[in-house]
Design an enzyme around this catalytic site. Structure first.
Site, mmCIF file in Angstrom:
data_model
loop_
_atom_site.group_PDB
_atom_site.id
_atom_site.type_symbol
_atom_site.label_atom_id
_atom_site.label_comp_id
_atom_site.label_asym_id
_atom_site.label_seq_id
_atom_site.Cartn_x
_atom_site.Cartn_y
_atom_site.Cartn_z
ATOM 1 N N GLU A 105 0.876 -1.179 0.000
ATOM 2 C CA GLU A 105 0.000 0.000 0.000
ATOM 3 C C GLU A 105 0.912 1.228 0.000
ATOM 4 O O GLU A 105 2.138 1.088 0.041
ATOM 5 C CB GLU A 105 -0.928 -0.010 1.224
ATOM 6 C CG GLU A 105 -2.015 -1.071 1.123
ATOM 7 C CD GLU A 105 -3.018 -1.044 2.265
ATOM 8 O OE1 GLU A 105 -2.960 -0.147 3.108
ATOM 9 O OE2 GLU A 105 -3.854 -1.964 2.311
ATOM 10 N N HIS A 151 -7.900 10.111 3.367
ATOM 11 C CA HIS A 151 -7.663 8.959 2.501
ATOM 12 C C HIS A 151 -7.836 9.428 1.056
ATOM 13 O O HIS A 151 -8.810 10.116 0.748
ATOM 14 C CB HIS A 151 -8.643 7.826 2.812
ATOM 15 C CG HIS A 151 -8.232 6.516 2.221
ATOM 16 N ND1 HIS A 151 -8.324 6.250 0.877
ATOM 17 C CD2 HIS A 151 -7.698 5.413 2.790
ATOM 18 C CE1 HIS A 151 -7.868 5.026 0.651
ATOM 19 N NE2 HIS A 151 -7.474 4.497 1.795
ATOM 20 N N ARG A 175 0.411 8.519 1.784
ATOM 21 C CA ARG A 175 -0.985 8.943 1.660
ATOM 22 C C ARG A 175 -1.175 10.461 1.595
ATOM 23 O O ARG A 175 -2.020 10.951 0.858
ATOM 24 C CB ARG A 175 -1.735 8.376 2.873
ATOM 25 C CG ARG A 175 -3.189 8.321 2.709
ATOM 26 C CD ARG A 175 -3.798 7.524 3.819
ATOM 27 N NE ARG A 175 -3.808 6.105 3.530
ATOM 28 C CZ ARG A 175 -4.269 5.184 4.365
ATOM 29 N NH1 ARG A 175 -4.734 5.553 5.549
ATOM 30 N NH2 ARG A 175 -4.265 3.921 4.054
ATOM 31 N N HIS A 200 -10.089 10.558 7.060
ATOM 32 C CA HIS A 200 -10.031 9.114 7.300
ATOM 33 C C HIS A 200 -9.463 8.756 8.671
ATOM 34 O O HIS A 200 -9.961 7.846 9.338
ATOM 35 C CB HIS A 200 -9.168 8.492 6.208
ATOM 36 C CG HIS A 200 -8.988 7.009 6.308
ATOM 37 N ND1 HIS A 200 -10.043 6.125 6.273
ATOM 38 C CD2 HIS A 200 -7.872 6.245 6.439
ATOM 39 C CE1 HIS A 200 -9.586 4.883 6.368
ATOM 40 N NE2 HIS A 200 -8.287 4.924 6.487
ATOM 41 N N ARG A 206 0.376 8.927 8.812
ATOM 42 C CA ARG A 206 0.447 7.492 9.110
ATOM 43 C C ARG A 206 0.719 6.664 7.860
ATOM 44 O O ARG A 206 0.139 6.909 6.799
ATOM 45 C CB ARG A 206 -0.869 7.032 9.751
ATOM 46 C CG ARG A 206 -0.944 5.539 9.973
ATOM 47 C CD ARG A 206 -2.194 5.163 10.725
ATOM 48 N NE ARG A 206 -3.407 5.426 9.992
ATOM 49 C CZ ARG A 206 -3.954 4.605 9.090
ATOM 50 N NH1 ARG A 206 -3.361 3.455 8.779
ATOM 51 N NH2 ARG A 206 -5.089 4.924 8.494
#
Ligand code: SIN
Length: 535
Positions: free
Chosen positions: A126, A241, A289, A350, A385
């Protein structure tokens, strides 16, 4: 700020007593309750029904080093890099090193992780990960599966009472800033006397207009802790997100389209069909992200469109239906065949990197008050994160909390009387206030911020909080809005204090975007100076 949010007029309150109160029944709360010694009586407070938590929505999975091609050093490095150098290295090391053990513990509880045909764990990459290390269950139903198993296990524990539809209104403290109990709303206000409270209420999603979070996630635990004088940290770092489903008929939705879709080959495209991530980061569609969300935001701003597209048409319908059953079905139900059509997506709130400042045992600066999971500010995520580190954080730091509590006898405690504040006015315009906070935060506390917008939003939210100061907050939905106002104020104040852009905190009026991370650490040191707590 009022010390207690709940309406103190109707007394006396019905009283119960427990050794430990755990607030929240997502992964962090359930795992804490599971790991507590049987000798402790425990109340597990659930805001709604059991199984309905935010963790149950987690699709992507849990990041852990499970394959010989990977190693803990690399996972630590990826986490620190994604966090822009602001993550606490000791905490990150603890989290990453304990990861594989926690995966085994989950398996022994009955969790079934997806495997390759040869029997090894099926892992995916990811955003921000340099290795395939994200484990998942039921394709994209990781959280749902974990919560089913853990909630069932906790229900078997004789020492744990699960109190559903039970809203945390306040944490009561004594003269020496120690926990004495909680005030809850469960068909009326009640008091629970206890000397140990673990806040595991998750993040703050409802403070924003668009979020992937469940409806009940409004920062209640963090706000109740703030009212006790608990310190918070990293409040300016709100994660968006990159890819929530955008419904072209009805507008933005909070339905997550997992990063794992990009991990399996998905490509972000603009309305001209161009793959634009190449221009933003060498990791392209698997950039961290914050970078991906911002790239989409800027793309949308430049084009005037309210979404971009995620293109996974390189994969077959059979593969997608098996690997992403939840997403596949959702897209189908909304008229998109993801095997042949691009999915409309846009970034939404998110995750919250900030929270109640804790040490690595989950202790806050208030004696007896612990926090774990998203509600805690452990600084293991720094300014941004790393994908799928959140479920891992829940497991590791719930264990830290439970172990610390298990090692100490609960003190004898009595609930102090809480002064009656006298007449307060009946709440009015609550729904309007809720909407205003959400709109202000979406517009001025979001992916791209500036001084002027944040100052305006802060002043408006402070006005709302000031009005609520004198209202009788008789119902959870009243207190929830007050909580949202407190959280919004903390986010905006922290974001105004941090002058330079870093990670998820991007200021268009700052010239130093992603510059020298040593400078950022210096900024952080000043900020966290306020938040130091060595219990
Ligand atoms: C996702 O599946 O993209 C979400 C995982 C996460 O929030 O880490």
């Amino acid at each position: 700020m009022r010390r207690y949010a709940f309406d103190t007029i109707k007394r006396p309150l019905e009283e119960k007593q427990y050794d430990v109160v755990v607030v929240g029944a997502g992964l962090a709360g359930l795992y804490t309750a599971w790991l507590l010694d049987d000798r402790f009586s425990c109340a597990l407070l659930v805001k709604g029904p059991l199984y309905s938590c935010n963790s149950s929505l987690a699709q992507g999975g849990i990041a852990a080093v499970m394959h010989p091609e990977d190693n803990t050093g690399q996972h630590i490095e990826d986490t620190l890099k994604a966090g822009c150098g602001l993550a606490d290295e000791e905490g990150v090391r603890m989290m990453v090193e304990q990861g594989p053990g926690e995966i085994s513990n989950l398996v022994s509880l009955g969790v079934v992780f997806d495997k390759e045909a040869g029997g090894s764990y099926y892992t995916t990459r990811e955003g921000g990960h340099t290795r395939k290390r994200v484990l998942h269950c039921g394709g994209d139903a990781t959280g749902d599966h974990l919560i089913q198993i853990l909630a069932d296990r906790v229900k078997e524990k004789k020492n744990v009472d699960i109190l559903e539809d039970c809203f945390l209104a306040d944490i009561v403290t004594g003269n020496a800033d120690e926990v004495c109990g909680v005030i809850v709303f469960q068909q009326g206000y009640k008091a629970i006397v206890t000397s140990r409270v673990v806040i595991a209420t998750g993040g703050i999603g409802q403070v924003y207009l668009h979020t992937t979070n469940q409806e009940g996630i409004a920062g209640d635990g963090i706000a109740a802790a703030i009212r006790t004088g608990a310190r918070c940290s990293d409040m300016e770092f709100v994660q968006f997100h990159p890819t929530a489903f955008y419904n072209t008929q009805s507008g933005q939705s909070g339905f997550l389209v997992s990063e794992a879709v990009r991990g399996e080959g998905g490509i972000l495209r603009n309305h001209r069909g161009e793959a634009f991530m190449e221009a933003h980061h060498p990791m392209k569609d698997l950039a961290p992200r914050d970078i991906t969300a911002r790239a989409i935001f800027l793309e949308m701003q430049a084009s005037g469109e309210n979404h971009v597209f995620l293109d996974i048409t390189s994969r077959s319908a059979d593969f997608l239906a098996a690997r992403f059953p939840t997403i596949y079905k959702h897209c189908k139900a909304h008229g998109i065949d993801m095997a042949t059509e691009k999915i409309p997506v846009a970034p939404v709130q998110h995750y919250f990197m900030g929270g109640i400042r804790t040490n690595l045992n989950g202790q806050s600066n208030i004696e007896g008050l612990y926090a774990c999971g998203e509600a805690a500010g452990t600084s293991v995520h720094g300014a941004n994160r790393l994908a799928s580190n959140s479920l891992l954080e829940c497991l590791v730091f719930s264990r830290q909390c439970a172990t610390h509590i298990n090692g100490r006898s609960p003190g004898k405690i009595a609930m102090p009387s809480i002064a009656d504040v006298g007449n307060r006015v009946v709440p009015a315009d609550i729904d309007d206030m809720r909407r205003q906070i959400k709109e202000l935060m979406q517009q001025h506390g979001g992916i791209v911020r500036n001084e002027q917008g944040m100052t305006l939003a802060l002043s408006a939210v402070k006005d709302i909080a000031a009005k609520m100061q004198h209202m009788a907050l008789q119902m959870p939905r009243h207190t929830e809005v007050y909580n949202m106002a407190l959280i919004a104020i903390e986010i905006l104040q922290a974001a105004l204090r941090r002058k330079r852009s870093v990670g998820a905190h991007y200021r268009e009026d700052s010239k130093d975007y992603r510059g020298d991370s040593k400078d950022y650490r210096e900024d952080s040191k000043d900020y966290r100076e306020d938040s130091k707590n060595e219990p």
